[in-house]
Design a protein around this motif. Structure first.
Motif, PDB file in Angstrom:
ATOM      1  N   TRP A 187       0.831  -1.206   0.000  1.00 55.11           N
ATOM      2  CA  TRP A 187       0.000   0.000   0.000  1.00 55.11           C
ATOM      3  C   TRP A 187       0.865   1.255   0.000  1.00 55.11           C
ATOM      4  CZ3 TRP A 187      -4.976   0.104  -0.990  1.00 55.11           C
ATOM      5  CH2 TRP A 187      -5.772  -0.995  -0.703  1.00 55.11           C
ATOM      6  N   VAL A 230      -3.743   4.523  -2.059  1.00 56.30           N
ATOM      7  CA  VAL A 230      -4.751   5.335  -1.381  1.00 56.30           C
ATOM      8  C   VAL A 230      -4.456   6.789  -1.722  1.00 56.30           C
ATOM      9  CG1 VAL A 230      -5.749   6.042   0.825  1.00 56.30           C
ATOM     10  CG2 VAL A 230      -4.893   3.702   0.540  1.00 56.30           C
ATOM     11  N   GLU A 236      -7.227   2.779  -5.419  1.00 55.14           N
ATOM     12  CA  GLU A 236      -8.293   1.895  -4.933  1.00 55.14           C
ATOM     13  C   GLU A 236      -9.153   2.593  -3.898  1.00 55.14           C
ATOM     14  OE1 GLU A 236      -7.145  -2.186  -3.879  1.00 55.14           O
ATOM     15  OE2 GLU A 236      -5.378  -1.862  -5.136  1.00 55.14           O
ATOM     16  N   LYS A 237      -8.534   3.543  -3.184  1.00 59.60           N
ATOM     17  CA  LYS A 237      -9.283   4.211  -2.122  1.00 59.60           C
ATOM     18  C   LYS A 237      -8.998   5.705  -2.144  1.00 59.60           C
ATOM     19  CE  LYS A 237      -9.518   0.018   0.405  1.00 59.60           C
ATOM     20  NZ  LYS A 237      -9.385  -0.739   1.617  1.00 59.60           N
ATOM     21  N   TRP A 238      -9.944   6.449  -1.592  1.00 64.39           N
ATOM     22  CA  TRP A 238      -9.877   7.909  -1.603  1.00 64.39           C
ATOM     23  C   TRP A 238     -10.166   8.427  -0.198  1.00 64.39           C
ATOM     24  CZ3 TRP A 238      -8.909  12.427  -4.035  1.00 64.39           C
ATOM     25  CH2 TRP A 238      -9.602  13.569  -3.621  1.00 64.39           C
ATOM     26  N   ALA A 273      -7.949   1.970   5.721  1.00 66.34           N
ATOM     27  CA  ALA A 273      -7.932   1.722   4.265  1.00 66.34           C
ATOM     28  C   ALA A 273      -6.842   0.718   3.884  1.00 66.34           C
ATOM     29  CB  ALA A 273      -7.730   3.037   3.525  1.00 66.34           C
TER      30      ALA A 273
END
Ligand code: 8ID
Ligand code: ZN
Length: 357
Positions: free
Chosen positions: A181, A207, A225-227, A243
């Motif tokens: 990540w 992220v 993939e994430k915000w 996350a």
């Protein structure tokens, strides 16, 4: 092949400290006969506008810029003259080349020999200590310019030469690997939106941290993939940890221009994680827990643009289609407005200026 070189050109100039940018139509063009061996003259096609240009134009940094200041340090153009007595030029007349922040490095000092051309003892900085790309003709050095692969859009390539190279190198030295990540504060901006894509191309999971619906859409479309919206999230540290498997990211590549993007990184990073410092607030200090930096085995590394090899790698990856520069095209004469928009955080992706307008 020989080109007609005009005596004057259009340039976006900051005349001095505390002054706004003005468009000058009679800025002198260095003539081929005035070039020193090793130099070339590049007729600009396009140039990106980096937040660095805004920092420099506001004298935010402890580096004194030249005046009158012609900013700009990520540009693409065509070589229209090569100085007499230049030996073994790796570029030819008519070739498209890129100009980056490091305008010149000697190649012979210890830093250059180690591949840290950015820290060359004789380094010259485009758009800061030498005139940059917010003009129509730029003096550069044949051994330093970056060749642009055929077929790669000049306006897109322009922004790879600073934004792209910088985040590509930061990711390369972040110790993050495939499946890890990576969190990117500033992900919707010029550097950030390319960092999202280089990270995805390297197999990392991203992220994105930034603010607003437009930047959210952009980051997710580009493969984050994430915000996490830094303005709407009350507990950023727990949101980021959550996350990333509840443990936090393996690396943070901070591209925010203010210190706020840095403050919580040590808290949300996974033990053993790396903070890559990329965004450059002029006078801020790291405000972070030394205790937790030690106990969590956190590495904090600065990462400053890239060398010639990093630049070629970043350009080739983008030219292959794996990374796309998302840009809006404007003219040189719009630079003042672009600075206002960058200052307000209104630019998603990059603004690139067409040097002919
Ligand atoms: O060699 C280097 N290290 C290098 C090279 C090029 C640029 C460093 N920089 C530096 C610039 O000088 C500047 O300080 O990187 C920083 C970002 O440059 P940029 O990408 O050209 O800026 P931008 O397009 O304005 O993007 C910045 C983004 O940060 C967000 C903004 O919303 C914007 O999208 N942001 C801010 I302001 N505060 C934030 C926060 N607290 C934040 N994102 C997350 N958390
Ligand atoms: Zn830049």
């Amino acid at each position: 092949m020989s080109y007609h070189i005009p005596k004057t050109q259009v340039a976006a100039v900051v005349p001095g400290r505390n002054q706004s940018v003005v468009i000058q139509h009679d800025f002198p063009v260095t003539q081929p006969s005035e070039l020193k061996p090793g130099q070339c003259l590049v007729k600009m096609i396009g140039t990106g506008v980096c937040h660095t240009d805004l920092h420099v134009s506001r004298w935010d940094w402890p580096i004194e810029p030249v005046t009158p200041l012609v900013g700009g340090h990520e540009g693409v153009g065509e070589v229209v003259a090569i100085a007499a007595h230049t030996e073994a030029s790796p570029v030819k007349l008519g070739q498209r080349v890129g100009i980056k922040w490091i305008a010149y490095s000697c190649g012979d000092c210890e830093q250059c020999r180690q591949g840290l051309e950015q820290n060359c003892v004789s380094a010259k900085l485009s758009g800061c200590t030498v005139n940059g790309t917010f003009s129509q003709y730029v003096v550069s050095w044949v051994h330093i310019v970056t060749p642009i692969p055929e077929g790669f859009d000049s306006f897109a390539a322009a922004s790879v030469l600073c934004a792209g190279v910088t985040v590509y190198r930061a990711l390369k030295y972040s110790d993050a690997r495939i499946g890890h990540w990576v969190v990117i504060p500033g992900a919707g901006g010029g550097l950030g939106h390319l960092a999202v894509q280089y990270a995805v191309a390297m197999g990392m999971r991203v992220v994105a941290i930034d603010t607003g619906a437009e930047k959210k859409k952009l980051c997710l479309e580009l493969g984050a993939e994430k915000w996490v919206d830094f303005k709407q999230t009350t507990n950023l540290v727990s949101a980021i940890k959550e996350a990333c498997d509840g443990l936090g990211p393996h690396a943070a590549v901070v591209t925010s221009p203010y210190s706020e993007g840095y403050t919580q990184a040590v808290d949300y990073l996974r033990p053993g994680g790396t903070l890559m410092a990329v965004g450059m607030p002029g006078d801020a200090k790291f405000e972070t827990s030394i205790f937790w930096t030690v106990v969590k085995n956190i590495s904090i590394k600065g990462s400053y643009v890239g060398n010639r090899q990093d630049s070629i790698e970043a350009i080739e990856i983008a030219a292959s289609g794996k990374v796309k520069v998302i840009y809006a095209l404007k003219g040189l004469s719009d630079l003042g407005q672009v600075y206002n928009d960058l200052q307000k955080g209104n630019v998603a992706g990059r603004i690139v200026l067409d040097s002919s307008k």
